[in-house]
Design an enzyme around this catalytic site. Structure first.
Site, PDB file in Angstrom:
ATOM      1  N   SER A  83     -49.788 -10.642  39.638  1.00 56.91           N
ATOM      2  CA  SER A  83     -50.213 -11.981  39.239  1.00 56.91           C
ATOM      3  C   SER A  83     -50.667 -11.919  37.777  1.00 56.91           C
ATOM      4  O   SER A  83     -50.465 -10.920  37.116  1.00 56.91           O
ATOM      5  CB  SER A  83     -51.312 -12.488  40.149  1.00 56.91           C
ATOM      6  OG  SER A  83     -52.443 -11.693  39.964  1.00 56.91           O
ATOM      7  N   LYS A 288     -46.663 -15.436  27.215  1.00 55.37           N
ATOM      8  CA  LYS A 288     -46.057 -14.106  27.388  1.00 55.37           C
ATOM      9  C   LYS A 288     -45.627 -13.533  26.046  1.00 55.37           C
ATOM     10  O   LYS A 288     -45.130 -14.275  25.189  1.00 55.37           O
ATOM     11  CB  LYS A 288     -44.813 -14.212  28.274  1.00 55.37           C
ATOM     12  CG  LYS A 288     -45.079 -14.765  29.655  1.00 55.37           C
ATOM     13  CD  LYS A 288     -43.790 -14.985  30.435  1.00 55.37           C
ATOM     14  CE  LYS A 288     -44.110 -15.605  31.787  1.00 55.37           C
ATOM     15  NZ  LYS A 288     -42.935 -16.117  32.486  1.00 55.37           N
ATOM     16  N   LYS A 312     -55.628 -21.774  32.452  1.00 53.50           N
ATOM     17  CA  LYS A 312     -55.729 -22.777  33.523  1.00 53.50           C
ATOM     18  C   LYS A 312     -56.365 -24.043  32.969  1.00 53.50           C
ATOM     19  O   LYS A 312     -57.418 -23.983  32.323  1.00 53.50           O
ATOM     20  CB  LYS A 312     -56.595 -22.234  34.659  1.00 53.50           C
ATOM     21  CG  LYS A 312     -56.001 -21.006  35.329  1.00 53.50           C
ATOM     22  CD  LYS A 312     -55.208 -21.356  36.558  1.00 53.50           C
ATOM     23  CE  LYS A 312     -56.111 -21.420  37.746  1.00 53.50           C
ATOM     24  NZ  LYS A 312     -55.356 -21.633  38.979  1.00 53.50           N
ATOM     25  N   CYS A 409     -84.177 -21.639  64.352  1.00 51.88           N
ATOM     26  CA  CYS A 409     -85.193 -21.105  65.256  1.00 51.88           C
ATOM     27  C   CYS A 409     -86.624 -21.347  64.756  1.00 51.88           C
ATOM     28  O   CYS A 409     -87.585 -20.962  65.422  1.00 51.88           O
ATOM     29  CB  CYS A 409     -84.967 -19.602  65.482  1.00 51.88           C
ATOM     30  SG  CYS A 409     -85.283 -18.606  64.015  1.00 51.88           S
TER      31      CYS A 409
HETATM   32  S1  IVH Z   1     -44.986 -15.065  35.087  1.00 51.37           S
HETATM   33  C1  IVH Z   1     -45.584 -10.536  35.815  1.00 51.37           C
HETATM   34  N1  IVH Z   1     -44.614 -17.600  34.514  1.00 51.37           N
HETATM   35  O1  IVH Z   1     -48.589 -18.112  38.475  1.00 51.37           O
HETATM   36  C2  IVH Z   1     -45.633 -11.994  35.479  1.00 51.37           C
HETATM   37  N2  IVH Z   1     -45.836 -17.078  36.477  1.00 51.37           N
HETATM   38  O2  IVH Z   1     -51.202 -16.692  38.414  1.00 51.37           O
HETATM   39  C3  IVH Z   1     -45.199 -12.876  36.564  1.00 51.37           C
HETATM   40  N3  IVH Z   1     -46.534 -19.039  37.775  1.00 51.37           N
HETATM   41  O3  IVH Z   1     -47.702 -15.183  40.176  1.00 51.37           O
HETATM   42  C4  IVH Z   1     -45.629 -14.250  36.484  1.00 51.37           C
HETATM   43  N4  IVH Z   1     -45.648 -20.541  36.466  1.00 51.37           N
HETATM   44  O4  IVH Z   1     -46.657 -17.497  40.920  1.00 51.37           O
HETATM   45  C5  IVH Z   1     -45.166 -16.719  35.373  1.00 51.37           C
HETATM   46  N5  IVH Z   1     -44.145 -19.789  33.895  1.00 51.37           N
HETATM   47  C6  IVH Z   1     -44.702 -18.919  34.760  1.00 51.37           C
HETATM   48  C7  IVH Z   1     -45.390 -19.330  35.921  1.00 51.37           C
HETATM   49  C8  IVH Z   1     -45.958 -18.374  36.757  1.00 51.37           C
HETATM   50  C9  IVH Z   1     -46.333 -20.331  37.579  1.00 51.37           C
HETATM   51  C10 IVH Z   1     -47.306 -18.488  38.911  1.00 51.37           C
HETATM   52  C11 IVH Z   1     -46.701 -17.280  39.541  1.00 51.37           C
HETATM   53  C12 IVH Z   1     -47.675 -16.181  39.230  1.00 51.37           C
HETATM   54  C13 IVH Z   1     -48.948 -16.928  39.120  1.00 51.37           C
HETATM   55  C14 IVH Z   1     -49.965 -16.149  38.319  1.00 51.37           C
END
Ligand code: IVH
Length: 686
Positions: A83, A288, A312, A409
């Site tokens: 995650s 990323k 978030k 109680c």
């Molecule tokens: S990348 C190793 N890209 O958010 C990286 N995740 O909190 C893999 N998610 O597990 C995740 N949109 O289920 C990635 N554009 C996005 C995403 C995304 C939603 C979810 C996904 C992930 C979780 C992480």
């Protein structure tokens, strides 16, 4: 039409229909009418009926479902499904950027910002251009194989086009668009079914339905955001997603390449506003590192990549009046205050209650009677009180005063120094504590007397048959058979009747007998001593070997054991100083429960890792990572999570972060691979 012509036509129609699917569902620019599409689909379906030998698994007719999955099989992920760590403000994004800069030797990063889809994570495995498996995240190591259901999602290609690698995985999020969600809920309500709380729940529920025909009706969709493979033909993430779209995948065009945190922030601000216009839910933005080389240099922690992070969006808020505060008593006597609120709809669910956790939180929020409270959904599920609207406070309103007596109680509550919770000290007479303790005792991870769950225990307690854990072991068939109680259900559902039938009673007695073989460390955990969880129980059992040695230990001796702090020591001493507890233990021993530690390493067991501190990292072919860890532990080694000068050995699997490996090399730590690990284990066993 002869069979050869039929096969040709089937292939042609399939290719055409898939292309139309792609144009409609991936590119959102259809080139034929729905009617023409349906006619072609019907022609294909008729041909497949006439020539069932040509009804292929990846036919567009499969999109309407039909396959039933009785039980989803568990499938191991080729690469663990990790995650992302979360951030909530610009400062945390800046810290992330600084960590990235520090992790990169001589280069500067470029980032890709994407939407964070709020759905269910899925991993799609493609072999030679065909969808082979679709697997949910599960525990990250293994997930449910939901291939039949995923095949009904029109935007997921069954066959790829263009120049794709023979083997790769692509990960993404399955979600339910707002329109599909609203239509579905309306239908459900009309049928008298409960509505789904939010699109994420609806997507998750749909994906786990047994009948793929029903799934096909749910109008799920899927965005893909991460290509993984051993030899991918690109060098950046951005490129990978653009290529993936050409192979047939739905990727988002709402992506941006950013050079610095200001540009990232701009993307975040933009989407925090624009998200309300989207046809589906997003709950943030994902950032990323674009270059694969840099991603590799940064590597992974145990839980998430170091090259990516999630931002978030601030949770949705509502403001609603406080009606009252009630107090719950837990199994250890801890009192939890709960705010009862005027019902308010928030991010998909109706909120009526929210935990206030403890007295300090009530004081910190400075909650007064009848205050209007701000409620937020943290992690979108559990509502949290985050503040008070002072303007709406009534004149002369009194601050909420914490209870001074146990609501169950009546005993005067106590609060120890350094603890946040108030406790009811009447542990042997206070009903929820007694029931809670027995419930904990029979739970799966403790004595595993499952058959007593779901209301049955309550019946035994009400009838006065079980007032303490040791009472369980005197239960006889004649005491149990025929007992019953009707439990009131919420709303207009029928009351539930629980009855002790013959089979039930037999199962209970069997489980009680079997629990006498449960190892000492679990018995210790089952006692429910405050602060003694599974791990602490294991440590104590292995250290003292015998319950009586533990019972006689004083605080000083306990604190000297690694991982045991003063809080645990004090709780143990206090527990064993009680005459009543000692009597219960004596009784349990007399019934035959295990109170001595059995080293489950077989006699003459190999000591391959005796005394070694070992780090296990990466993915392995023949073992799960946890299996390797327990083999090490059984062979006398100790698993540690991060590499330091104290580490003796690194067992390196595939895909382990290069930074970790580099650190091990720098520190001169011995590194072995899976083969060598097996050799080592086997040679010493001989
Ligand atoms: S990348 C190793 N890209 O958010 C990286 N995740 O909190 C893999 N998610 O597990 C995740 N949109 O289920 C990635 N554009 C996005 C995403 C995304 C939603 C979810 C996904 C992930 C979780 C992480």
């Amino acid at each position: 039409m002869n069979p050869i012509e039929a096969l040709d036509r089937i292939k042609q129609l399939s290719a055409e229909l898939e292309e139309h699917n792609y144009k409609y569902y991936v590119l959102a620019s259809p080139s034929i009418s729905d009617y023409d599409f349906d006619m072609k689909l019907k022609e294909l379906s008729d041909l497949e009926n006439a020539y069932p030998e040509y009804a292929f698994d990846d036919s567009p007719t499969k999109r309407v479902g039909g396959d039933i999955t009785k039980e989803f099989i568990n499938r191991k992920h080729n690469y663990p499904m990790l995650s992302l760590s979360n951030t909530y403000n610009k400062g945390e994004i800046i810290s992330f950027h600084q960590r990235v800069l520090k992790g990169l030797e001589n280069t500067v990063p470029e980032y890709v910002c994407e939407l964070k889809y709020d759905g269910v994570a899925i991993s799609l495995v493609y072999e030679h251009g065909k969808l082979k498996h679709a697997v949910t995240r599960g525990d990250g190591e293994k997930g449910d194989d939901v291939t039949n259901n995923v095949k009904t999602i029109r935007s997921v290609p069954l066959n790829l086009k263009g120049n794709f690698p023979d083997f790769f995985e692509i990960r993404g999020e399955i979600f339910m668009p707002h329109k599909a969600f609203n239509d579905l809920n309306q239908e459900r309500l009309e049928r008298g079914d409960a509505a789904f709380a939010n699109p994420r729940n609806a997507a998750a529920g749909s994906l786990k339905m047994q009948d793929s025909k029903e799934v096909a009706k749910r109008k799920l969709d899927c965005y893909l955001y991460y290509v993984i493979g051993d030899q991918l033909p690109f060098s950046t993430h951005f490129e990978s997603l653009n290529e993936a779209q050409k192979w047939g995948f739905k990727t988002s065009s709402f992506m941006a390449r950013c050079k610095n945190t200001d540009e990232i922030d701009e993307f975040i601000q933009l989407w925090d506003k624009e998200r309300k216009k989207l046809a589906f839910d997003i709950d943030g933005v994902v950032i990323k590192v674009n270059s694969y080389a840099q991603q590799q240099e940064l590597g992974f922690t145990a839980k998430s990549p170091r090259w990516a992070i999630a931002y978030k969006f601030k949770a949705e808020q509502a403001c609603t009046p406080l009606l009252s505060v009630s107090y719950q008593v837990g199994r250890t006597g801890a009192i939890t205050p709960v705010a009862n609120l005027e019902a308010v709809f928030l991010a998909g669910t109706t909120v009526k209650r929210a935990s206030l956790h403890n007295e300090d939180i009530i004081k910190k929020l400075d909650i007064h009677e009848n205050d209007w409270l701000y409620v937020e959904k943290g992690g979108e599920i559990i509502p949290k009180i985050v503040g008070v609207d002072l303007e709406k406070r009534e004149k002369n309103a009194k601050p909420i005063a914490f209870l001074s007596q146990c609501p169950e109680c009546g005993t005067e509550l106590k609060r120890s120094e350094g603890e946040a919770a108030w406790y009811c000290p009447n542990e042997f007479e206070c009903p929820p504590q007694i029931k809670g303790r027995i419930e904990h005792f029979i739970s799966r991870k403790a004595m595993n007397i499952d058959s007593l769950g779901e209301g049955k225990l309550e019946i035994l307690y009400d009838k006065g048959l079980v007032k303490n854990i040791d009472d369980l072991y005197v239960l006889k068939y004649k005491d149990l058979i025929g007992l019953e109680k009707s439990f009131e259900s919420e709303g207009d559902q029928k009351n539930r009747i629980i009855r002790f039938r013959e089979k039930t009673v037999e199962n209970i007695l069997k489980a009680l007998e079997a629990s006498k073989e449960v190892p000492f460390e679990r018995v210790l955990f089952a006692l429910g001593i405050r602060h003694v969880g599974e791990t602490v129980a294991k440590t104590l059992a292995a250290y003292f070997k015998d319950l009586h040695h533990l019972m006689e230990a004083n605080a000083e001796e306990l604190i000297n054991i690694p991982e045991i702090g003063p809080r645990i020591a004090e709780s143990l001493v206090s527990y064993f100083s009680s005459k009543k507890n000692r009597a219960i233990i004596q009784a349990l021993e007399a019934y035959g429960l295990q109170t001595t530690f059995v080293d489950n390493r077989p006699e003459g067991q190999n000591k391959a890792f005796e005394g070694l501190k070992v780090v296990v990292s990466g993915v392995f072919t023949n073992y799960k990572r946890d299996e390797i860890k327990s083999l090490i532990e059984n062979a006398g080694g100790k698993n540690v999570s991060s590499i330091s000068a104290q580490t003796d050995l690194l067992v390196a699997g595939e895909n382990m972060g290069p930074a970790k490996k580099e650190k091990a090399v720098k520190l001169g730590i011995k590194i072995i691979d899976e083969d060598e690990f097996e050799r080592l284990l086997n040679t010493s066993a001989e």
